[in-house]
Design an enzyme around this catalytic site. Structure first.
Site, PDB file in Angstrom:
ATOM      1  N   GLY A   1       0.795  -1.229   0.000  1.00  0.00           N
ATOM      2  CA  GLY A   1       0.000   0.000   0.000  1.00  0.00           C
ATOM      3  C   GLY A   1       0.821   1.269   0.000  1.00  0.00           C
ATOM      4  O   GLY A   1       0.502   2.238   0.676  1.00  0.00           O
TER       5      GLY A   1
ATOM      6  N   CYS B   1      -0.887   1.586  -9.120  1.00  0.00           N
ATOM      7  CA  CYS B   1      -0.829   0.729  -7.935  1.00  0.00           C
ATOM      8  C   CYS B   1      -2.220   0.220  -7.564  1.00  0.00           C
ATOM      9  O   CYS B   1      -3.132   0.991  -7.337  1.00  0.00           O
ATOM     10  CB  CYS B   1      -0.241   1.474  -6.750  1.00  0.00           C
ATOM     11  SG  CYS B   1      -0.102   0.394  -5.319  1.00  0.00           S
TER      12      CYS B   1
ATOM     13  N   ASN C   1       2.746  -2.993 -13.892  1.00  0.00           N
ATOM     14  CA  ASN C   1       2.629  -3.075 -12.443  1.00  0.00           C
ATOM     15  C   ASN C   1       1.980  -4.424 -12.114  1.00  0.00           C
ATOM     16  O   ASN C   1       1.751  -5.239 -13.010  1.00  0.00           O
ATOM     17  CB  ASN C   1       1.790  -1.911 -11.911  1.00  0.00           C
ATOM     18  CG  ASN C   1       2.236  -1.495 -10.502  1.00  0.00           C
ATOM     19  OD1 ASN C   1       2.437  -2.349  -9.640  1.00  0.00           O
ATOM     20  ND2 ASN C   1       2.381  -0.208 -10.284  1.00  0.00           N
TER      21      ASN C   1
ATOM     22  N   THR D   1      10.317  -8.838  -7.915  1.00  0.00           N
ATOM     23  CA  THR D   1      10.189  -9.965  -6.994  1.00  0.00           C
ATOM     24  C   THR D   1      11.409 -10.898  -6.987  1.00  0.00           C
ATOM     25  O   THR D   1      11.768 -11.431  -5.937  1.00  0.00           O
ATOM     26  CB  THR D   1       8.917 -10.757  -7.375  1.00  0.00           C
ATOM     27  OG1 THR D   1       7.818  -9.839  -7.313  1.00  0.00           O
ATOM     28  CG2 THR D   1       8.663 -11.900  -6.423  1.00  0.00           C
TER      29      THR D   1
END
Ligand SMILES: Cc1cc2nc3c(=O)[nH]c(=O)nc-3n(C[C@H](O)[C@H](O)[C@H](O)COP(=O)(O)OP(=O)(O)OC[C@H]3O[C@@H](n4cnc5c(N)ncnc54)[C@H](O)[C@@H]3O)c2cc1C
Ligand SMILES: Cc1cc2nc3c(=O)[nH]c(=O)nc-3n(C[C@H](O)[C@H](O)[C@H](O)COP(=O)(O)OP(=O)(O)OC[C@H]3O[C@@H](n4cnc5c(N)ncnc54)[C@H](O)[C@@H]3O)c2cc1C
Ligand SMILES: Cc1cc2nc3c(=O)[nH]c(=O)nc-3n(C[C@H](O)[C@H](O)[C@H](O)COP(=O)(O)O)c2cc1C
Ligand SMILES: Cc1cc2nc3c(=O)[nH]c(=O)nc-3n(C[C@H](O)[C@H](O)[C@H](O)COP(=O)(O)O)c2cc1C
Ligand code: FES
Ligand code: FES
Lengths: 271, 299, 299, 271
Positions: free
Chosen positions: B74, B132, B195, B269
């Site tokens: 977030g 996002c 994203n 990642t």
């Protein structure tokens, strides 16, 4: 305790000693250049190159000698199962030591450790490394699990000034949880009350804070959270902590693992 | 600066090589400094910065899925001021090439943030995070609307002048190429795609969603085919450089993105399990050259 | 028919249990008859049938990705007539509960196909595939448009009367719940979500796309989080039953879909590696009951 | 040859014999109820329950006796590497026998096999099973690979009426490809010309069709394709085949693996 340089290492498995049906001690060859570490710090282990599971898994340093690095591994899912199945000779990709805070040597020379399950690991490390120093602290271990066969009894033998066990099913030591055991011993005046260090399931630590926290001058706890980076970058492992009136999110991996237990915003920490 | 063979130009800025760290997983870069030689990288894209500090989401923030990772961080970040005063100088002093990722919940906030960034000449490139999925406002509802993308990008170019401006797009739409076209039309120097993909997980036992906000962003190897098709489609629609991101976990994966039309790539990642990957890719490309795109016009 | 505890009703039709085979991977079901006891299943959703036989796509049709499978079969099928005369009777005679999946490239074809299906009273349920990403026409451009979904579903309900009509939706849009709402409004008895996610793969070595049509459909464990969030969102938007599909590979995965709001599930890709899974899930639910949804209204 | 009932079986690995540096023979315990099979049929093996890789992998039946089922496994990627690393005692989840067509016993009693690489497997099966019957066909094997250490020489010893080898680098037998070798032998009249059976890389079979196919009365070939279901359901493994003027897509797994080589639409088969 300030963070020391961390690194990336390939380590060999020297031994894999079964401890209980679901856990074992993994003794690794401490690699060249692996920095010294403190109790409460951890390493993060890559378990496979098949990317299944994807992420590394964090493990507390249970012992670190000139030659070895030991972990206490309990099987709870696919990652830990892979780790627990490593054979001598296998090689593991680890990063560490990680963790920006750790359990300090107790100023008063006396400390109570409360451990649940694999939360014992940092305390084994503490007991062993502090014992090798000049001063030898008085360490009272309170250690609980569901049942006797989940207690790592071999590990604690001879390491502590006093060891008090608790099992939920009463199969060993006090019948009940370790928090209640702590209350009882406090009531009898059998524990020093300056430093309480804890590590274990969240429920255990929260109950400690509520039920006995105020009796100790200081309560430090080593927390766990699901981690990705392990180095404070991804902000995935945060725990809400009070800084005065403000609640801030601290990363367990880099702002911890050791926090002042009273500062943790237990009510807000949902997971 | 003479362009090296593996150098890549995005608008006015030349990066030494086309391998960047993606925004988010590596934080401000500094956290990984012990493990990754940040000066070797084409660039580090910073964690997305907002005008005010953001505490991020409460509750669980990470969950592994098969081949992927869900996150609900977030946009936790220290805010523009602390970033500019505390993080930026160490990065610049450490010779790290930067792309500063920014996002805003609304227009006024965006305007102010841009002013602060524009005041720092050492910032040579900005990536606008228009995508996002993990915030209530300022994410998808701007990033899925070509009109608003155009508006935001145009303003950024106006304020930032000769700095490079990248628009980072979301895959959670019918047609990501339309969004890219809007960004190009507004003057963007490059497109970053993609994203995270919107997903969620349930705890089968408790029967509850894993994340407090229910949905989260999926990244990692699982989304590679989705990222690749986004890059492919965009590269057949716009002429500005594309920075491909999504699931890259090997030199071969990186190669696929260049083949599909990317001019640079970002690793997110994968650094969690293989932080050595960006440097290995850079070495491989230094050795064998940057993989050529599939004939661009026949797609 | 008395409803068993694990029975599930979709519009006018009651299925004995909520575990179906997804359209496509299992063909017409018959091919798996040696390996799966088809009569144990809640239903078999047939490979999508079109009015005319379709040869499907040329070139490579399958490619494994991390945690997923890309396919570009392109709706190869025997066509309505052969299906109705050759496949349907064996299935019905074998006591297999069927949901017939249908698709059409345009309105006239759809109309004719529906007439043929309507003429066969033994067909009790139809799934309209509004979402195949692997065909040039008749897939996404109908399935991403709420207006056309409404049109197609309404006509199907008109023609098929008291048969159950399910609308199968694509995840490749901004907001799948809007599509579901359109289908519900037009009288659909249920929603199937999701079809495959658009993706692609490149051959790193040759530098060419793996598939001739470039893009393909991603299925399998990699897409589970994407399917789950679709089911969650739809279940908070419509009141008709939802059939969840995407990546289910274990009893636990199946449970997650019921928790997220599905009334039934379909298994696709998993049968390739674990054809015993549907029967294991059925047994597990017979034993412990169908998992309850997370309180539906608080999402 | 009509398809027989197939099934799902757990089979134990009896032996894993290395054959070349990159390949081995896996001898499995033929399970109760595993149906008889024919040369050109295959089984599909699940390699892991981690779902990485996801799909089963198809392997030709190289031999099937009352007690054993053997495979010839060459390592080319992650799935085959897992299979080749299975140890005796391991258990594998297989479905089979799969394949709706197979190599029939040659009507004339004489046949030429042309094999490339692991394409040898069905021919070992054919040679062994036909030899155990009453009639013993005359089998001429033409077998090619890149180099000597990729030829499975141990396997072919004594199985065939005549064996002719070819390697691209000339390290064993004829120096060149096996198609050219076939041409040469045909020119010298050293081969019977009624049945040609082939199995190997697509390029090899296509070249056979073009260069020597017309010399034989019949040319049957066992094809490979990436597979998912293995049973004709998913339509993932199709090959374009001429049916008169019409080109149709046939499933290698269920309409094959054995096709009339001249009917395959080689020009249209892109992959
Ligand atoms: C700082 C720290 C120190 C730890 N020390 C020890 C130790 O000494 N001995 C020991 O046995 N265990 C220790 N753990 C816990 C250990 O990391 C988990 O048991 C392990 O990650 C579970 O992985 P899995 O794949 O087996 O479980 P999974 O099947 O993936 O999941 C089971 C549960 O494990 C937890 N988990 C999953 N992924 C992670 C992750 N990346 N990080 C943290 N938790 C996760 C989740 O709660 C999840 O529900 C420690 C954890 C932390 C954070
Ligand atoms: C009918 C048939 C019989 C076969 N018999 C044998 C045999 O006897 N001995 C032997 O060594 N090999 C045989 N193969 C080939 C074998 O199946 C492949 O080598 C194996 O699947 C490769 O898997 P991998 O994970 O190692 O390769 P990967 O790393 O996944 O891929 C490497 C290449 O293998 C091929 N491949 C990948 N997945 C599949 C799949 N599901 N099905 C088919 N091909 C795939 C692709 O061309 C791919 O490019 C046969 C294949 C078929 C179709
Ligand atoms: C933990 C985490 C945090 C992220 N934070 C951001 C962010 O702040 N800004 C942003 O633009 N993207 C963010 N992303 C998305 C990544 O930059 C990237 O687009 C996405 O993860 C796909 O790439 P990957 O598969 O290589 O991770 C984040 C991703 C992860 C996993
Ligand atoms: C090989 C293959 C063929 C498919 N064919 C169809 C089809 O004909 N019609 C359809 O509606 N969906 C088709 N699908 C999609 C599946 O029905 C399902 O929606 C999707 O694969 C996601 O579920 P899974 O992850 O369980 O496979 C196909 C999927 C695969 C893998
Ligand atoms: S795991 Fe990334 S910040 Fe702690
Ligand atoms: S592999 Fe499914 S049809 Fe052949």
């Amino acid at each position: 305790m300030s963070a020391r340089a961390k690194g990336s290492f390939l380590v060999s498995v020297l031994r894999n000693d079964p401890l209980t049906p679901s856990s074992s001690i993994l003794v690794l060859d401490r690699p060249e250049g692996f920095p010294d570490a403190q109790p409460g710090q951890f390493i993060s282990v890559r378990l496979t190159d098949t990317l299944e599971p994807l992420l590394r898994r964090p493990y507390s340093i249970m012992d670190l000698t000139a030659d070895t690095l030991s972990l206490l591994v309990k099987v709870i899912g696919r990652g830990s199962a892979l780790l627990a199945s490593q054979k001598p000779g296998a090689s593991l990709d680890v990063i560490g030591p990680l963790g920006g805070t750790s359990f300090p040597y107790p100023a008063s020379g006396k400390v109570v450790f409360v451990a649940g399950g694999t939360g014992l690991a940092p305390f084994i490390f503490a007991a062993r490394s502090w014992r090798s120093g000049d001063a030898r602290p008085e360490i009272h271990l309170l250690y609980g699990a569901e049942a006797k066969d989940e207690l790592f009894l071999e590990l604690i033998a001879g390491e502590f000034t006093g060891a008090h066990l608790a099992t939920i099913d009463g199969s060993e030591g006090y019948c009940g949880d370790v928090v209640r055991l702590c209350e009882k011993l406090l009531a009898k005046g059998e524990l020093p009350v300056d430093h309480l260090y804890s590590c274990g399931p969240r429920g255990m630590v929260r109950a400690l804070v509520r039920q006995v926290g105020s009796r100790f001058a200081e309560h430090l706890t080593s927390l766990e959270a699901i981690m990705a980076c392990g180095v404070g970058a991804c902000r995935g492992c945060t725990v809400p902590v009070w800084e005065g009136e403000r609640m801030v999110n601290k990363a367990v991996c880099s702002d911890g693992t050791v926090f002042a237990a009273n500062a943790v915003a237990w009510e807000e920490w949902k997971e | 600066m003479t362009e090296r063979s593996s150098a890549v130009r995005i608008g006015p800025v030349v990066f030494d090589n086309p391998v960047f760290l993606a925004s988010g997983p590596a934080g401000y870069g500094l956290e990984y400094a012990d493990l990754i030689d940040l000066t070797r990288l084409g660039a580090v894209v910073t964690k997305t910065i907002t005008l005010q500090p953001r505490p991020g989401n409460t509750g669980r923030r990470l969950w592994e899925t098969r081949g992927g990772l869900l996150n609900s961080v977030g946009l936790e970040n220290v805010g523009a001021e602390i970033f500019l005063t505390e993080k930026l100088p160490s990065l610049i002093d450490g010779d790290v090439r930067l792309i500063v990722s920014i996002a805003a919940e609304g227009w006024e906030e965006f305007r102010q943030l841009l002013e602060m960034v524009a005041a720092r000449p050492e910032i040579e490139a900005v990536e606008i995070n228009l995508s996002c999925p993990n915030v209530e406002r300022g994410g998808m509802e701007i990033g899925a609307d070509p009109g608003r993308i155009e508006h935001y990008v145009k303003h950024a170019k106006d304020v930032l002048g000769e700095r490079a401006v990248l628009a980072k797009l979301t895959p959670n739409v019918r047609d990501v190429a339309r969004l890219a076209l809007a960004a190009e039309g507004a003057g963007a120097d490059g497109i970053t795609a993609i994203n995270t993909v919107v997903g969620m997980e349930m705890d089968a036992e408790s029967g509850r969603p894993i994340f407090e906000m229910v949905r989260a962003g999926l990244s990692g190897p699982a989304i590679l085919p989705i990222a690749l098709v986004a890059v492919w489609k965009i590269s057949r629609t716009v002429d500005i450089p594309i920075v491909g991101v999504g699931g890259i976990s090997s030199i071969e994966d990186a190669t696929k993105f260049f083949r599909a039309g990317a001019s640079a790539i970002q690793i997110g990642t994968a650094i969690f399990y293989d932080h050595g990957l960006p440097e290995r890719i850079i070495e491989a490309f230094e050795h064998s050259g940057i993989p050529k795109p599939f004939e661009k016009k026949d797609g």
